[in-house]
Design an enzyme around this catalytic site. Structure first.
Site, short mmCIF file in Angstrom:
data_model
loop_
_atom_site.label_atom_id
_atom_site.label_comp_id
_atom_site.label_asym_id
_atom_site.label_seq_id
_atom_site.Cartn_x
_atom_site.Cartn_y
_atom_site.Cartn_z
N LYS A 192 -74.87 -16.66 5.60
CA LYS A 192 -75.89 -15.71 6.05
C LYS A 192 -75.24 -14.50 6.69
O LYS A 192 -75.69 -13.37 6.53
CB LYS A 192 -76.87 -16.37 7.04
CG LYS A 192 -77.75 -17.45 6.47
CD LYS A 192 -78.55 -17.01 5.26
CE LYS A 192 -79.78 -16.19 5.59
NZ LYS A 192 -80.59 -15.92 4.36
N ILE A 209 -91.77 -18.18 4.25
CA ILE A 209 -91.82 -16.85 4.88
C ILE A 209 -92.21 -15.79 3.85
O ILE A 209 -93.06 -14.94 4.10
CB ILE A 209 -90.46 -16.53 5.54
CG1 ILE A 209 -90.18 -17.53 6.67
CG2 ILE A 209 -90.44 -15.09 6.07
CD1 ILE A 209 -88.80 -17.40 7.33
N ASP A 236 -83.88 -16.50 -10.54
CA ASP A 236 -82.94 -16.88 -9.49
C ASP A 236 -82.09 -15.67 -9.10
O ASP A 236 -81.51 -15.03 -9.97
CB ASP A 236 -82.04 -18.00 -10.03
CG ASP A 236 -81.37 -18.76 -8.92
OD1 ASP A 236 -80.70 -18.10 -8.09
OD2 ASP A 236 -81.52 -19.99 -8.87
N TYR A 295 -73.56 -22.60 6.28
CA TYR A 295 -74.77 -21.79 6.14
C TYR A 295 -74.70 -20.52 7.00
O TYR A 295 -75.01 -19.42 6.54
CB TYR A 295 -75.99 -22.64 6.54
CG TYR A 295 -77.28 -21.88 6.62
CD1 TYR A 295 -77.98 -21.55 5.48
CD2 TYR A 295 -77.81 -21.49 7.86
CE1 TYR A 295 -79.17 -20.84 5.56
CE2 TYR A 295 -78.99 -20.79 7.94
CZ TYR A 295 -79.67 -20.46 6.79
OH TYR A 295 -80.85 -19.76 6.88
#
Ligand code: UD1
Length: 321
Positions: free
Chosen positions: A144, A12, A51, A140
């Protein structure tokens, strides 16, 4: 604008970088190249290897004076969130907190965050509007959602000495060219395409009647780029999906069909369902329409055809091995 894209070498992020460069923006990409690919960063963007979970690796990029940050970097695999929860936590939550701390320290006025439909969890209304209570059912989904809350809560802090305008996109299953074809931890459509190209059986987890909402990458880029200077999107959380469900069984049939195959002449196996899976998934996209004047424009058949065309060419030239 001076724009930083975290995860800008990924699927993306690299499409966002390509569009923003073509619009004349100055784009800096930071990517740890865990799944991102240097070759996908457009010429004209500056790539820095780093990172987001290491704040020191981000710091100097903010010092250059940014007008906006597109925070796309993340650990994207639901499975890995269970097998490697600390990496998931560090990348998705700590990485976002690091980005936020630097946005605050350097008074960056605009932040767009890559959230996910997995924040909703089980049994929401279908299609699912953004005001549905969030109850994630995977690690996950938890990370998020936590990161999304950090983003919006930071923007609302009363002690900020400047306006930090944020928008989160709860993205559904994004697909298209540059999607991984050889990574079992990445999106199902790319996995199935890779299976066909490499003469491997397709594996369906569970009964295959679970559905997902597949949205083409160009539609996603339209929404992000359109939101950048759109004041109506400030403070908003916005679903980005097609508004249509497709079962994983139907997806397998579409992919087989695109290769002139069917279940009669291609092995399709079933394996046990994965933990933390949502069952039926369909986005309500009225808010994206109202706030951004956005429409999902690419029909699934057209997006799939384009993705298959790209995947065949990629496999032929061996350019992604
Ligand atoms: C995906 C993204 C996630 C994103 C979310 C938003 C990946 C790895 N995950 O999660 O980052 O936030 O969409 O919608 O891209 N399946 C099979 N066979 C396979 C692989 C998958 O049957 O070989 C099934 C899965 O069990 C699942 C469905 O396909 O039911 C979709 O799986 P997947 O593409 O991994 O994505 P999500 O879990 O929906």
């Amino acid at each position: 604008m001076n724009v930083l894209i975290t995860g800008g070498a990924g699927f993306i992020g690299s499409h966002l970088a390509t569009r923003l460069v073509s619009l004349g923006h100055r784009v800096i990409v930071i990517d740890n190249e865990a799944t991102g690919r240097r070759e996908d960063v457009p010429a004209g963007a500056e790539l820095v290897r780093g990172d987001v979970s290491q704040i020191a690796e981000l710091e100097q990029l903010f010092a250059s004076g940014l007008d906006a940050v597109l925070h796309v970097a993340g650990q994207v695999s639901l499975i890995r969130s269970f097998t490697d929860p600390v990496v998931d936590l560090r990348t998705n939550v700590e990485g976002t907190v690091n980005v936020l701390r630097l946005c605050v320290a350097h008074k960056v006025p605009r932040l767009l965050y890559a959230s996910s439909m997995t924040v909703y969890g089980r049994d929401g209304a279908l299609p699912t509007p953004e005001d549905t209570p969030c109850a994630p059912i995977s690690y996950y989904g938890i990370t998020k959602y936590a990161a999304e809350r950090y983003v919006h809560t930071t923007a609302e802090r009363s002690d900020l000495e400047f306006d930090l305008h944020v928008t989160s996109f709860r993205m559904y299953n994004v697909y298209g060219p540059r999607q991984a074809l050889d990574n079992p931890y990445q999106g199902v459509l790319g996995i199935f395409l890779g299976n066909l190209l490499r003469d491997e059986p397709i594996t369906i987890f569970g009964d295959g009647r679970q559905s997902r909402d597949f949205i083409y990458i160009d539609d996603v880029v339209d929404a992000w780029v359109g939101a950048l200077d759109n004041a109506a999107s400030y403070g908003q959380v916005i679903n980005l999906g097609s508004g249509q469900q497709l079962s994983i069984n139907a997806l397998a049939d579409h992919v087989l069909g695109a290769f002139g195959r069917s279940r009669d002449d291609w092995p399709v196996r079933h394996a046990s369902a994965r933990p933390g899976e949502q069952r039926q998934v369909e986005a309500e996209v009225a808010r994206a329409r109202a706030v951004l004047g956005w429409e999902p424009r690419v029909a699934f058949e057209a997006g799939l055809a384009e993705t298959v065309r790209w995947a065949r060419q990629t496999e032929m030239t061996g350019s992604r091995r």
